[in-house]
Design an enzyme around this catalytic site. Structure first.
Site, PDB file in Angstrom:
ATOM      1  N   PHE A  55      82.136  36.732  35.196  1.00 25.42           N
ATOM      2  CA  PHE A  55      83.352  37.416  35.618  1.00 25.42           C
ATOM      3  C   PHE A  55      83.141  38.636  36.501  1.00 25.42           C
ATOM      4  O   PHE A  55      84.102  39.226  36.975  1.00 25.42           O
ATOM      5  CB  PHE A  55      84.179  37.799  34.375  1.00 25.42           C
ATOM      6  CG  PHE A  55      84.552  36.605  33.534  1.00 25.42           C
ATOM      7  CD1 PHE A  55      85.456  35.668  34.012  1.00 25.42           C
ATOM      8  CD2 PHE A  55      83.980  36.396  32.293  1.00 25.42           C
ATOM      9  CE1 PHE A  55      85.800  34.556  33.255  1.00 25.42           C
ATOM     10  CE2 PHE A  55      84.310  35.291  31.522  1.00 25.42           C
ATOM     11  CZ  PHE A  55      85.222  34.363  32.008  1.00 25.42           C
ATOM     12  N   HIS A  87      66.646  45.812  22.976  1.00 24.90           N
ATOM     13  CA  HIS A  87      67.865  46.116  22.193  1.00 24.90           C
ATOM     14  C   HIS A  87      67.677  47.385  21.353  1.00 24.90           C
ATOM     15  O   HIS A  87      68.639  48.123  21.117  1.00 24.90           O
ATOM     16  CB  HIS A  87      68.301  44.916  21.334  1.00 24.90           C
ATOM     17  CG  HIS A  87      67.417  44.564  20.193  1.00 24.90           C
ATOM     18  ND1 HIS A  87      66.319  43.739  20.317  1.00 24.90           N
ATOM     19  CD2 HIS A  87      67.465  44.932  18.894  1.00 24.90           C
ATOM     20  CE1 HIS A  87      65.749  43.595  19.142  1.00 24.90           C
ATOM     21  NE2 HIS A  87      66.411  44.316  18.257  1.00 24.90           N
ATOM     22  N   ALA A 104      86.481  36.476  21.173  1.00 23.42           N
ATOM     23  CA  ALA A 104      86.632  35.959  19.802  1.00 23.42           C
ATOM     24  C   ALA A 104      85.265  35.582  19.246  1.00 23.42           C
ATOM     25  O   ALA A 104      84.959  35.828  18.075  1.00 23.42           O
ATOM     26  CB  ALA A 104      87.560  34.751  19.807  1.00 23.42           C
ATOM     27  N   ASN A 105      84.432  35.001  20.094  1.00 27.27           N
ATOM     28  CA  ASN A 105      83.097  34.565  19.651  1.00 27.27           C
ATOM     29  C   ASN A 105      82.229  35.749  19.220  1.00 27.27           C
ATOM     30  O   ASN A 105      81.652  35.743  18.126  1.00 27.27           O
ATOM     31  CB  ASN A 105      82.428  33.796  20.803  1.00 27.27           C
ATOM     32  CG  ASN A 105      81.046  33.335  20.445  1.00 27.27           C
ATOM     33  OD1 ASN A 105      80.862  32.648  19.445  1.00 27.27           O
ATOM     34  ND2 ASN A 105      80.064  33.715  21.252  1.00 27.27           N
ATOM     35  N   THR A 106      82.178  36.788  20.058  1.00 28.66           N
ATOM     36  CA  THR A 106      81.339  37.946  19.708  1.00 28.66           C
ATOM     37  C   THR A 106      81.939  38.689  18.516  1.00 28.66           C
ATOM     38  O   THR A 106      81.207  39.170  17.651  1.00 28.66           O
ATOM     39  CB  THR A 106      81.135  38.857  20.934  1.00 28.66           C
ATOM     40  OG1 THR A 106      80.355  38.127  21.894  1.00 28.66           O
ATOM     41  CG2 THR A 106      80.384  40.131  20.580  1.00 28.66           C
ATOM     42  N   ASN A 139      92.935  34.818  24.186  1.00 32.35           N
ATOM     43  CA  ASN A 139      94.195  34.099  24.226  1.00 32.35           C
ATOM     44  C   ASN A 139      95.012  34.425  22.959  1.00 32.35           C
ATOM     45  O   ASN A 139      94.434  34.648  21.892  1.00 32.35           O
ATOM     46  CB  ASN A 139      93.846  32.598  24.306  1.00 32.35           C
ATOM     47  CG  ASN A 139      95.049  31.723  24.107  1.00 32.35           C
ATOM     48  OD1 ASN A 139      95.362  31.357  22.977  1.00 32.35           O
ATOM     49  ND2 ASN A 139      95.709  31.402  25.178  1.00 32.35           N
ATOM     50  N   CYS A 173      95.246  33.287  31.254  1.00 31.92           N
ATOM     51  CA  CYS A 173      95.356  31.843  31.013  1.00 31.92           C
ATOM     52  C   CYS A 173      96.782  31.337  31.190  1.00 31.92           C
ATOM     53  O   CYS A 173      97.038  30.139  31.089  1.00 31.92           O
ATOM     54  CB  CYS A 173      94.869  31.519  29.602  1.00 31.92           C
ATOM     55  SG  CYS A 173      95.783  32.439  28.351  1.00 31.92           S
TER      56      CYS A 173
HETATM   57  C1  LIG Z   1      87.475  31.127  32.343  1.00 25.48           C
HETATM   58  C2  LIG Z   1      87.268  31.443  30.889  1.00 25.48           C
HETATM   59  C3  LIG Z   1      87.941  32.501  30.338  1.00 25.48           C
HETATM   60  C4  LIG Z   1      87.747  32.837  28.984  1.00 25.48           C
HETATM   61  N1  LIG Z   1      88.425  33.897  28.458  1.00 25.48           N
HETATM   62  C5  LIG Z   1      88.229  34.219  27.154  1.00 25.48           C
HETATM   63  C6  LIG Z   1      88.876  35.358  26.596  1.00 25.48           C
HETATM   64  O1  LIG Z   1      89.654  36.072  27.253  1.00 25.48           O
HETATM   65  N2  LIG Z   1      88.612  35.678  25.320  1.00 25.48           N
HETATM   66  C7  LIG Z   1      87.768  34.935  24.536  1.00 25.48           C
HETATM   67  O2  LIG Z   1      87.570  35.282  23.368  1.00 25.48           O
HETATM   68  N3  LIG Z   1      87.130  33.859  25.039  1.00 25.48           N
HETATM   69  C8  LIG Z   1      87.325  33.485  26.328  1.00 25.48           C
HETATM   70  N4  LIG Z   1      86.663  32.410  26.858  1.00 25.48           N
HETATM   71  C9  LIG Z   1      85.718  31.659  25.999  1.00 25.48           C
HETATM   72  C10 LIG Z   1      84.393  32.422  25.848  1.00 25.48           C
HETATM   73  O3  LIG Z   1      83.854  32.723  27.118  1.00 25.48           O
HETATM   74  C11 LIG Z   1      83.415  31.583  25.015  1.00 25.48           C
HETATM   75  O4  LIG Z   1      83.910  31.512  23.681  1.00 25.48           O
HETATM   76  C12 LIG Z   1      82.013  32.131  25.046  1.00 25.48           C
HETATM   77  O5  LIG Z   1      81.205  31.350  24.185  1.00 25.48           O
HETATM   78  C13 LIG Z   1      81.940  33.597  24.629  1.00 25.48           C
HETATM   79  O6  LIG Z   1      80.603  33.976  24.548  1.00 25.48           O
HETATM   80  P1  LIG Z   1      80.158  35.480  24.294  1.00 25.48           P
HETATM   81  O7  LIG Z   1      80.940  35.975  23.128  1.00 25.48           O
HETATM   82  O8  LIG Z   1      78.698  35.367  24.008  1.00 25.48           O
HETATM   83  O9  LIG Z   1      80.398  36.234  25.547  1.00 25.48           O
HETATM   84  C14 LIG Z   1      86.844  32.065  28.195  1.00 25.48           C
HETATM   85  C15 LIG Z   1      86.169  31.005  28.780  1.00 25.48           C
HETATM   86  C16 LIG Z   1      86.378  30.680  30.097  1.00 25.48           C
HETATM   87  C17 LIG Z   1      85.644  29.497  30.678  1.00 25.48           C
END
Ligand SMILES: Cc1cc2nc3c(=O)[nH]c(=O)nc-3n(C[C@H](O)[C@H](O)[C@H](O)COP(=O)(O)O)c2cc1C
Length: 201
Positions: A55, A87, A104-106, A139, A173
């Site tokens: 991004f 780290h 949400a994932n982190t 979302n 989205c």
């Molecule tokens: C274009 C795009 C937008 C996304 N936006 C979000 C978001 O706003 N919030 C979110 O929790 N996940 C979003 N996701 C999903 C996360 O990127 C995905 O769950 C990813 O595994 C997060 O990894 P991280 O927590 O290691 O950064 C998006 C995915 C894509 C492809």
């Protein structure tokens, strides 16, 4: 050259670690860095998950005056005992940590104590006395998922991080509702007020 906290810290400066994760709101990282650096005696390091680097461009962050650390920087091939561990060095360096945006994932990984990348290892190794702010961004239905509430509860009550937002607006989205990251200027303002920062002239 390796990042070593003792070498990189400077007396009288506020050292801000900005963590970005895989939400579209990561697009704001260069703006947050450049606004923070418009104040006196501030240094910023950006630590990014792999997903978040989709991004924004590290080039834009460098142009703003900081640099971006990723998992590739953590995992060097020829580690020897005594070498700095990224780290750990970053958490030693930090006076404040902002997770903006927090996906949400982190969020789930932090709440469950996972530490499988640079971002979550840094957070797991962080001193409880380092102020840490989480700015969720996802979302609306992800935000309303029952597990999100569980994770936020753990993060506030057990880990004792500060959770700010999310806010309601038209999301990238196309959905409308709660889930957007707190406005980036308000995120900077939290640091400004906490450390009584003064604008450069
Ligand atoms: C274009 C795009 C937008 C996304 N936006 C979000 C978001 O706003 N919030 C979110 O929790 N996940 C979003 N996701 C999903 C996360 O990127 C995905 O769950 C990813 O595994 C997060 O990894 P991280 O927590 O290691 O950064 C998006 C995915 C894509 C492809």
């Amino acid at each position: 050259m390796a990042f070593v906290a003792e070498r990189e810290r400077e007396d009288g400066y506020v050292h801000v670690v900005l963590i970005t994760t895989g939400s579209v709101a990561s697009i704001k990282a260069p703006l947050i860095v450049s606004e923070l650096l418009s104040y006196r005696n501030v240094k910023v390091e950006v630590v990014a998950t792999k997903a978040s680097t989709t991004f924004f461009s590290p080039h834009d962050v460098r142009k703003a005056g900081s640099c971006v650390w990723t998992d590739e920087d953590e995992w060097t091939k020829d580690y020897k005992i005594g070498d700095p561990i990224l780290h750990i060095e970053l958490r030693r360096w930090a006076d404040i940590v902002l997770v903006a945006p927090c996906s949400a994932n982190t969020l789930s990984k932090i709440a469950n104590g996972s530490c499988d990348n640079l971002v979550t290892s840094l957070l797991r190794a962080l001193s409880p006395s380092t102020p840490t702010y989480i700015f969720p961004a996802m979302n609306t239905l992800m935000y309303e998922h029952p597990l999100t509430n569980e994770h936020l509860k753990t993060i506030k009550e057990v880990i004792k991080y500060n959770v700010v937002g999310p806010i309601g607006k038209n999301l990238a989205c196309g959905d409308v509702g709660l889930g957007a990251m707190t406005e980036w200027r308000d995120i900077v303002q939290i640091v400004v007020e906490r450390f009584k920062l003064v604008k450069k002239t």
